[in-house]
Design an enzyme around this catalytic site. Structure first.
Site, PDB file in Angstrom:
ATOM      1  N   TYR A  61       5.873  20.806 -24.728  1.00  0.00           N
ATOM      2  CA  TYR A  61       6.320  19.951 -23.625  1.00  0.00           C
ATOM      3  C   TYR A  61       6.138  18.480 -23.950  1.00  0.00           C
ATOM      4  CZ  TYR A  61       6.693  17.587 -19.168  1.00  0.00           C
ATOM      5  OH  TYR A  61       7.088  16.718 -18.188  1.00  0.00           O
ATOM      6  N   HIS A  91      14.649   7.086 -15.491  1.00  0.00           N
ATOM      7  CA  HIS A  91      13.513   6.930 -14.592  1.00  0.00           C
ATOM      8  C   HIS A  91      13.340   5.483 -14.109  1.00  0.00           C
ATOM      9  CE1 HIS A  91      12.731  10.970 -15.732  1.00  0.00           C
ATOM     10  NE2 HIS A  91      11.485  11.014 -15.268  1.00  0.00           N
ATOM     11  N   ASN A 204       3.644   7.850 -17.635  1.00  0.00           N
ATOM     12  CA  ASN A 204       2.865   8.852 -16.912  1.00  0.00           C
ATOM     13  C   ASN A 204       1.480   8.324 -16.574  1.00  0.00           C
ATOM     14  OD1 ASN A 204       3.170  11.607 -16.000  1.00  0.00           O
ATOM     15  ND2 ASN A 204       4.230  11.982 -17.928  1.00  0.00           N
ATOM     16  N   TYR A 291     -19.647  -7.761  22.088  1.00  0.00           N
ATOM     17  CA  TYR A 291     -19.713  -7.000  20.846  1.00  0.00           C
ATOM     18  C   TYR A 291     -19.089  -7.733  19.667  1.00  0.00           C
ATOM     19  CZ  TYR A 291     -21.044  -2.735  23.421  1.00  0.00           C
ATOM     20  OH  TYR A 291     -21.693  -1.801  24.188  1.00  0.00           O
ATOM     21  N   ARG A 294     -22.002  -9.976  18.688  1.00  0.00           N
ATOM     22  CA  ARG A 294     -23.266  -9.299  18.414  1.00  0.00           C
ATOM     23  C   ARG A 294     -23.153  -8.246  17.302  1.00  0.00           C
ATOM     24  NH1 ARG A 294     -25.523  -5.325  22.720  1.00  0.00           N
ATOM     25  NH2 ARG A 294     -24.024  -6.481  23.961  1.00  0.00           N
ATOM     26  N   PHE A 339      -2.396  12.910 -13.701  1.00  0.00           N
ATOM     27  CA  PHE A 339      -1.541  11.807 -13.256  1.00  0.00           C
ATOM     28  C   PHE A 339      -1.414  11.739 -11.736  1.00  0.00           C
ATOM     29  CE2 PHE A 339       0.965  15.520 -14.601  1.00  0.00           C
ATOM     30  CZ  PHE A 339       1.379  15.962 -13.350  1.00  0.00           C
ATOM     31  N   GLU A 425       7.548  19.024  -8.616  1.00  0.00           N
ATOM     32  CA  GLU A 425       6.556  18.078  -8.102  1.00  0.00           C
ATOM     33  C   GLU A 425       6.543  18.229  -6.583  1.00  0.00           C
ATOM     34  OE1 GLU A 425       7.780  14.354  -9.804  1.00  0.00           O
ATOM     35  OE2 GLU A 425       7.544  15.108 -11.848  1.00  0.00           O
TER      36      GLU A 425
END
Length: 521
Positions: A61, A91, A204, A291, A294, A339, A425
């Site tokens: 791969y 991409h 990646n 508040y 304080r 990743f 994915e």
């Protein structure tokens, strides 16, 4: 090399892991990057492992296959250079507004840092070219949308890898947009023809979201100290008490950040004649402050501790070598899920939550200054001639609008997930989106605190002839060097608010206070 770079010592890769400060110096201040001979040797050694697999008849791969849902196809040798080019080109599919230069530089640095570990199988010449581009001040054009934080920040990193190939658009060191090939030629840099696995190695990683996390942590550390300064000035100007900031009271609840914020406020209010004017319990009938006054150390302290937690997560990520597949220390090439951006995405969202709350309590203190029923004797809206003048009325509206926006930005991105890549994915982190909204939140917090500082400065000055604490007086003087914070008839207010914003952003407010108090936490 830019003038800024020559003023910054280089950041070395190949020894200690990068720090958050290293990322800020390279991304924001232009520090150059150097690669150690040891790192270079490691990169060359592990490249040999990849080249051995490239000649294997068995598909591996990322080396001899397609990617993602297309990983089942074995790619012949003669098509592998095209495979790498196609990966990066396809991409690089970002859209929307251009991302800030410092973000892109942080992203580039962090990808280079991972490449320099030797765990990715990149060639040495590719890594050295990437470093040369960063050091030349060439910044690829990266867009707002495109990353799901799943297989890392794929689209943003691909736009950077595209520039490495001499394609796409970049900005040169002067900020001019041009073709990457033109910018590289002008800098004397030869574009790279990618070899097996290099495309994946370049895209990646969690580098975009991590870079923005590092920048946000640096900014928020400054802002939480600024918030302590602003809160102390509001306590002083509203005739509040500093008794509640006593060290022994905060020791009863040993949250570390809370103690630091209380100490900062004690230092800021030390020797205040305004405070001394109402210390007599018989003359001052109020038992407790609201508040927002304080409990300021409790809120800011919680923010401090959250920042520290985020910094620990960032530190772990900065020590990581993220790629898929990755070359292990014993020479195996293995697929993995490192990743995935979930750990980074969670703390990015956490920081957006605490930033919104810190802004919210700041706005409440400002509002008290403007309400004559709660500001203990100051004019309505701190106006010179109430009715004729509106004073800071609309400055609080501006604060409220930003706080409201920050509350929307505090909605977590990391709980969302949209499947992609044909369900390969099928669970993503949305870490890039979490980082983008955090940047907007940090900017808004800076502006909200600036407006509180303007209101507190005006309120304190309206207490004259009573004199403020030396530290708060120094802050008022420091703000006056940037813009007008003095009381008086209405004037065009936006420039004064912008000037105060610049003083906060520049660190001038903290510096002015520390000139009197010494280092604040």
């Amino acid at each position: 090399m830019t003038d800024t770079q020559t003023q910054q010592p280089p950041v070395a890769l190949g020894g200690e892991h990068l720090s958050i400060d290293d990322v800020v110096r390279v991304a924001r201040h232009g520090a150059p990057v150097e690669l150690s001979p040891t790192a270079l040797a490691t990169v060359r050694a592990t490249r040999g492992t990849i080249e051995g697999l490239a000649n294997d008849t068995v598909a591996h791969y990322g080396v001899s296959t397609g990617f993602g849902a297309l990983a089942t196809r074995h790619i012949p040798v003669e098509l592998r250079a095209q495979l790498q080019r196609s990966l990066v080109r396809s991409h690089a599919a970002g859209a929307g507004p251009e991302v800030e230069r410092e973000v892109v530089r942080a992203l580039m640095l962090l990808r280079i840092a991972t490449l320099s570990t030797g765990r990715t199988g990149i060639r040495a010449e590719t890594l050295e070219t990437y470093i040369a581009i960063l050091n030349a001040g060439i910044t690829p054009v990266v867009h707002e949308y495109g990353s799901l934080g799943c297989s890392g920040d794929l689209a943003p990193l691909s736009h950077c890898a595209l520039a490495l190939m001499g394609e796409g658009l970049v900005r040169d060191d002067d900020g001019e947009v041009m073709d990457a090939a033109e910018a590289l030629e002008a800098a004397g840099i030869t574009p790279v023809i990618l070899a097996e696995k290099e495309g994946l190695a370049l895209i990646n990683g969690t580098d975009g979201m991590l870079g923005m996390l590092c920048l946000a942590i640096a900014d928020l550390r400054l802002l939480v100290t600024t918030a302590d300064i602003a809160a102390a000035m509001s306590v002083e100007g509203l005739l509040g008490t500093d008794d509640v900031f006593a060290a022994d009271l905060h020791a009863l609840r040993p949250q570390p950040g809370q103690g630091k914020s209380a100490e900062n406020m004690r230092k800021m209010l030390s020797d205040s004649l305004i405070r001394e004017s109402h210390r007599d319990p018989e003359a001052c009938t109020r038992v407790q402050d609201a508040y927002s006054l304080r409990c300021a150390p409790q809120v800011a302290g919680g923010v401090r501790d959250t920042i520290d937690h985020a910094a620990r997560v960032a530190g772990w990520e900065l020590a990581s070598a993220i790629d898929n597949p990755v070359v292990t220390l014993d020479g195996r090439v293995e697929s993995n899920g490192n990743f995935h951006g979930a750990p980074v995405a969670y703390v990015l969202d956490f920081l957006a939550i605490v930033a919104a709350d810190l802004a919210s309590i700041s706005e409440r203190r400002t509002d008290r200054f403007l309400d004559k029923s709660r500001n203990n004797g100051l004019p309505p809206f701190l106006a010179d001639d109430p009715g004729v003048d509106s004073g800071l009325m609309i400055a609080q509206y501006t604060q409220a609008a930003m706080v409201s926006e920050m509350k929307r930005l505090a909605v977590p991105a990391s709980v969302d997930s949209i499947p992609s890549s044909a369900m390969q994915e099928d669970h993503v982190s949305m870490g890039w989106s979490a980082a983008r909204k955090l940047r907007r939140s940090v900017d808004a917090l800076t502006r909200v605190l600036a407006i509180e500082l303007v209101a507190a400065s005006r309120g304190i000055q309206l207490r004259a002839p009573l004199q403020p604490a030396p530290a708060t007086g120094a802050v008022i003087a420091g703000l006056a060097e940037f813009g007008n914070v003095a009381p008086g008839p209405d004037r065009f207010l936006a420039p004064d608010l912008e000037a105060a914003y610049e003083a906060v952003l520049d660190g001038a407010v903290v510096a002015a206070a520390e000139a009197v108090t010494g280092r604040l936490a």
